[in-house]
Design an enzyme around this catalytic site. Structure first.
Site, mmCIF file in Angstrom:
data_model
loop_
_atom_site.group_PDB
_atom_site.id
_atom_site.type_symbol
_atom_site.label_atom_id
_atom_site.label_comp_id
_atom_site.label_asym_id
_atom_site.label_seq_id
_atom_site.Cartn_x
_atom_site.Cartn_y
_atom_site.Cartn_z
ATOM 1 N N PHE A 33 0.806 -1.227 0.000
ATOM 2 C CA PHE A 33 0.000 0.000 0.000
ATOM 3 C C PHE A 33 0.835 1.270 0.000
ATOM 4 C CE2 PHE A 33 -2.663 -3.290 1.804
ATOM 5 C CZ PHE A 33 -3.803 -3.130 1.047
ATOM 6 N N GLN A 99 -2.386 -8.698 8.875
ATOM 7 C CA GLN A 99 -3.034 -7.481 8.406
ATOM 8 C C GLN A 99 -3.540 -7.690 6.981
ATOM 9 O OE1 GLN A 99 0.744 -5.262 9.364
ATOM 10 N NE2 GLN A 99 -0.673 -3.715 10.086
ATOM 11 N N HIS A 117 -7.662 -7.318 9.827
ATOM 12 C CA HIS A 117 -8.225 -6.322 8.910
ATOM 13 C C HIS A 117 -9.322 -6.929 8.031
ATOM 14 C CE1 HIS A 117 -4.508 -3.390 9.147
ATOM 15 N NE2 HIS A 117 -5.207 -3.442 10.254
#
Ligand SMILES: [Zn+2]
Length: 241
Positions: A33, A99, A117
């Protein structure tokens, strides 16, 4: 050298709890990301991946996630996922807290995976909390821009935690408990920038980090291996065999 030292720690303090981030999945061709080539270099997360964006324009959020889901479902587990599954089978790893939303740990054979997540394996209704499996959601997306809840007709939301949402309470509680009980948390492929997950290693007696590049907690780690997840975990597995 540091790989051998990590293997020694993992042997002495077994079973460890492993915390993984995007760096574990980049070798499966899944972009991260926050790096210069990461997903958020091109699109603004608050426009396509926030709860505010979902309430304003769910079709836009689904347009983004439809593409993500297709990419993630086509990806295959890599050497890091495979090594972690094997370390669990051999009793060196108790659980993986991740995550990542890509489900690659489960697909590689890890049996105890805590997805803090959320994941792409389902979507959920914000009105009645119905959970719809991905396959049915993808079928709906072929027909309409926003999938509907089969129970109440409300808009289904991707089963991942969006910006502005709190993390799933049960998953975070379990992750915190696991970290507190562990003699060692091994962080793999996370720069530890996203809270509250980034605080989990601090709950453990000690932690080690495997990550390319610096992380927020390098100074407090027992050991830092600055290398890729796949090569490092495969070497650790070798050293423990
Ligand atoms: Zn519903």
């Amino acid at each position: 050298m540091s790989v051998d030292a990590l293997a020694v720690l993992i042997r002495e303090r077994r079973p460890s709890v492993v915390l993984t981030g995007a760096g574990v999945s980049t070798e499966s061709g899944i972009p991260d990301f926050r790096s210069a080539t990461g997903i958020w270099a091109d699109v603004d997360p608050f426009e396509v991946a926030s709860i505010q964006a979902f309430r304003r324009d769910p079709a836009r959020v689904w347009g983004f996630y439809r593409e993500r889901i297709d990419l993630l479902r086509a990806a295959e587990p890599n050497a890091a996922h495979v090594a972690l599954a094997e370390l669990e089978r051999r009793g060196f790893v108790r659980a993986v807290v991740t995550q990542n939303i890509d489900t690659l740990h489960s697909r590689a054979g890890s049996s105890d995976v805590v997805e803090v997540h959320g994941s792409i394996r389902s979507a959920e209704c914000l009105s009645c909390l119905w959970v719809e499996p991905a396959e049915a959601v993808l079928e709906q997306l072929d027909e309409s821009a926003v999938p509907a809840c089969p129970r109440c007709g409300g808009a289904l939301k991707p089963g991942v935690v969006l910006f502005g949402e709190v993390l799933p309470a049960a998953a975070m509680e379990r992750a915190t408990q696991l970290a507190r009980e562990a003699q060692l948390v091994v962080v793999v492929g996370s720069s530890l920038e996203v809270w509250p997950v980034a605080g989990l290693p601090l709950e453990a007696r000690a932690f080690a980090i495997v990550n390319r590049g610096p992380t927020a907690l390098d100074g407090q780690a027992l050991l830092k291996v600055d290398a890729g997840a796949g090569e490092t975990l495969a070497a650790v597995l070798d050293a423990l065999s």
